[in-house]
Design a protein around this motif. Sequence first.
Motif, PDB file in Angstrom:
ATOM      1  N   THR A   1       0.832  -1.211   0.000  1.00  0.00           N
ATOM      2  CA  THR A   1       0.000   0.000   0.000  1.00  0.00           C
ATOM      3  C   THR A   1       0.864   1.258   0.000  1.00  0.00           C
ATOM      4  O   THR A   1       0.566   2.236  -0.691  1.00  0.00           O
ATOM      5  CB  THR A   1      -0.933   0.002   1.223  1.00  0.00           C
ATOM      6  OG1 THR A   1      -1.804  -1.129   1.146  1.00  0.00           O
ATOM      7  CG2 THR A   1      -1.761   1.276   1.271  1.00  0.00           C
ATOM      8  N   ALA A   2       1.954   1.251   0.785  1.00  0.00           N
ATOM      9  CA  ALA A   2       2.849   2.407   0.839  1.00  0.00           C
ATOM     10  C   ALA A   2       3.456   2.682  -0.534  1.00  0.00           C
ATOM     11  O   ALA A   2       3.549   3.839  -0.971  1.00  0.00           O
ATOM     12  CB  ALA A   2       3.945   2.169   1.872  1.00  0.00           C
ATOM     13  N   LEU A   3       3.852   1.619  -1.224  1.00  0.00           N
ATOM     14  CA  LEU A   3       4.422   1.789  -2.568  1.00  0.00           C
ATOM     15  C   LEU A   3       3.343   2.203  -3.569  1.00  0.00           C
ATOM     16  O   LEU A   3       3.614   2.957  -4.507  1.00  0.00           O
ATOM     17  CB  LEU A   3       5.095   0.488  -3.003  1.00  0.00           C
ATOM     18  CG  LEU A   3       6.338   0.102  -2.189  1.00  0.00           C
ATOM     19  CD1 LEU A   3       6.843  -1.281  -2.603  1.00  0.00           C
ATOM     20  CD2 LEU A   3       7.445   1.131  -2.360  1.00  0.00           C
ATOM     21  N   ARG A   4       2.124   1.711  -3.377  1.00  0.00           N
ATOM     22  CA  ARG A   4       1.040   2.123  -4.268  1.00  0.00           C
ATOM     23  C   ARG A   4       0.742   3.619  -4.108  1.00  0.00           C
ATOM     24  O   ARG A   4       0.419   4.299  -5.079  1.00  0.00           O
ATOM     25  CB  ARG A   4      -0.218   1.293  -3.991  1.00  0.00           C
ATOM     26  CG  ARG A   4      -1.339   1.583  -4.983  1.00  0.00           C
ATOM     27  CD  ARG A   4      -2.361   0.456  -5.047  1.00  0.00           C
ATOM     28  NE  ARG A   4      -3.129   0.330  -3.825  1.00  0.00           N
ATOM     29  CZ  ARG A   4      -3.007  -0.661  -2.952  1.00  0.00           C
ATOM     30  NH1 ARG A   4      -2.136  -1.636  -3.173  1.00  0.00           N
ATOM     31  NH2 ARG A   4      -3.750  -0.716  -1.866  1.00  0.00           N
ATOM     32  N   GLN A   5       0.886   4.134  -2.893  1.00  0.00           N
ATOM     33  CA  GLN A   5       0.693   5.568  -2.673  1.00  0.00           C
ATOM     34  C   GLN A   5       1.768   6.378  -3.380  1.00  0.00           C
ATOM     35  O   GLN A   5       1.512   7.473  -3.895  1.00  0.00           O
ATOM     36  CB  GLN A   5       0.701   5.877  -1.178  1.00  0.00           C
ATOM     37  CG  GLN A   5      -0.496   5.331  -0.416  1.00  0.00           C
ATOM     38  CD  GLN A   5      -1.817   5.883  -0.952  1.00  0.00           C
ATOM     39  OE1 GLN A   5      -1.934   7.061  -1.265  1.00  0.00           O
ATOM     40  NE2 GLN A   5      -2.814   5.017  -1.059  1.00  0.00           N
ATOM     41  N   VAL A   6       2.989   5.854  -3.407  1.00  0.00           N
ATOM     42  CA  VAL A   6       4.072   6.512  -4.163  1.00  0.00           C
ATOM     43  C   VAL A   6       3.704   6.586  -5.638  1.00  0.00           C
ATOM     44  O   VAL A   6       3.861   7.625  -6.297  1.00  0.00           O
ATOM     45  CB  VAL A   6       5.410   5.760  -3.976  1.00  0.00           C
ATOM     46  CG1 VAL A   6       6.483   6.326  -4.903  1.00  0.00           C
ATOM     47  CG2 VAL A   6       5.857   5.827  -2.519  1.00  0.00           C
ATOM     48  N   ARG A   7       3.193   5.483  -6.148  1.00  0.00           N
ATOM     49  CA  ARG A   7       2.776   5.432  -7.559  1.00  0.00           C
ATOM     50  C   ARG A   7       1.678   6.453  -7.848  1.00  0.00           C
ATOM     51  O   ARG A   7       1.738   7.176  -8.840  1.00  0.00           O
ATOM     52  CB  ARG A   7       2.277   4.021  -7.870  1.00  0.00           C
ATOM     53  CG  ARG A   7       1.827   3.764  -9.293  1.00  0.00           C
ATOM     54  CD  ARG A   7       1.396   2.300  -9.409  1.00  0.00           C
ATOM     55  NE  ARG A   7       1.115   1.922 -10.780  1.00  0.00           N
ATOM     56  CZ  ARG A   7      -0.108   1.894 -11.306  1.00  0.00           C
ATOM     57  NH1 ARG A   7      -1.152   2.239 -10.564  1.00  0.00           N
ATOM     58  NH2 ARG A   7      -0.282   1.510 -12.561  1.00  0.00           N
ATOM     59  N   LYS A   8       0.674   6.522  -6.968  1.00  0.00           N
ATOM     60  CA  LYS A   8      -0.449   7.437  -7.163  1.00  0.00           C
ATOM     61  C   LYS A   8      -0.020   8.896  -7.043  1.00  0.00           C
ATOM     62  O   LYS A   8      -0.611   9.791  -7.662  1.00  0.00           O
ATOM     63  CB  LYS A   8      -1.554   7.137  -6.147  1.00  0.00           C
ATOM     64  CG  LYS A   8      -2.267   5.805  -6.378  1.00  0.00           C
ATOM     65  CD  LYS A   8      -3.233   5.487  -5.255  1.00  0.00           C
ATOM     66  CE  LYS A   8      -4.349   6.511  -5.159  1.00  0.00           C
ATOM     67  NZ  LYS A   8      -5.331   6.138  -4.113  1.00  0.00           N
ATOM     68  N   ALA A   9       1.023   9.169  -6.247  1.00  0.00           N
ATOM     69  CA  ALA A   9       1.467  10.543  -6.005  1.00  0.00           C
ATOM     70  C   ALA A   9       2.417  11.068  -7.076  1.00  0.00           C
ATOM     71  O   ALA A   9       2.927  12.184  -6.954  1.00  0.00           O
ATOM     72  CB  ALA A   9       2.123  10.639  -4.635  1.00  0.00           C
ATOM     73  N   GLY A  10       2.676  10.265  -8.098  1.00  0.00           N
ATOM     74  CA  GLY A  10       3.544  10.730  -9.186  1.00  0.00           C
ATOM     75  C   GLY A  10       4.767   9.884  -9.429  1.00  0.00           C
ATOM     76  O   GLY A  10       5.537  10.147 -10.357  1.00  0.00           O
ATOM     77  N   GLY A  11       4.970   8.863  -8.579  1.00  0.00           N
ATOM     78  CA  GLY A  11       6.053   7.923  -8.851  1.00  0.00           C
ATOM     79  C   GLY A  11       7.407   8.313  -8.295  1.00  0.00           C
ATOM     80  O   GLY A  11       8.414   7.692  -8.650  1.00  0.00           O
TER      81      GLY A  11
END
Length: 368
Positions: A178-188
């Motif tokens: 989930t933490a990495l998915r948030q990074v992806r959603k925030a622009g990578g």
Amino acid sequence: MEATARNVTEYTFPEEFTGHATYREAPYHLRDEFIEHVKQTYQPETFPGLYWGRLNKNEPFEVIHTFAVDRKKRPEGDYIPCPMCQRREKFLEGSFVFIFNRQCIAVIGHDCASAEVRHAAFSKKKQDDERRHQEDFLMSRLAHVPSMLRELEALKPIAAEIDGIFHDFRRDAPTIHTALRQVRKAGGEYVLTEMVDNEAAEFNPRLPKKLARDSYFGSIRGDALVGASCKFLTEVRRYEQWLLSFDGCDDEERAMEATIGLLERREAAKAVRYIVEAGRRMQKLRWAMSAACFFFAHTHIENMKEWARDRLQPHPFTVDRHVRNDGILLTFVRATGKDEEREYVRLFLSNELAEWAEANRIGPNLES
């Protein structure tokens, strides 16, 4: 008689252009010859066999080809005459047409015929052009469908392996995922933010007391593995289903038979759409699957490792990368004070999959 005489259009073409040829049906075989004639002379009106008697604006016709001529390149710098119009010089944009009732060919201006007749002619031309496009496309591309299906079959185990990595990660390390998915959603970008004192506020009370300071740790790679879902195998099977109906055309003869059948059943447009879309999506799918494997790249894991253990990280975890004889192993661990919140997962990228990803990659390799 005088009224009749006033309505007569005088043409002054050389004698060899005043006679006209007749045809039982639209002579599409003349299209390329006409195009070349216009290209060389800029005088469509001198094409052999044209009809130059007076034409009624309501006479139905079939469009063989549309054209436009640069007036500056015409020998006399004049306009092209139209047999439907009283004026000798009339247009620069027009059509090479077949007149049904007279069984002859002519050139007419693009807006010289009546609106109803013109609409009917160009509607038919659009349908004919679409049919010819479909026929040409299917004749050339149906023969490639078997190889496309073979490629999709070869992609199935690769897609299944990548999907498996995703599902293991999401199931066994949901917080990290989930933490990495948030990074992806925030622009990578791997970013951590802290609030620091604004020293300038001591001298200006209108300034904010705190400022946000960002720390950057590089960009995420292979983000398909940390998305909301990963269904590469489902995509492969979908494109396979699109193409199976058009399989079996290994040679030109079979492709012709299949093309005729599709045209007769009015399924040609659907076939063209499916084959084009499958080809486009297969290329995109290969790139996405390859990109997913670069989640395991050395530089990416090093950046993630720094981000994951930084003092500002709200959900710290560890990640280790080991290169083995048979592939690359990633180990993720999140340890907290509560046993039920601890997470542990091992993700493995086989050498076969890594080699496939390298062969299809865009950008640095897995060891960079």
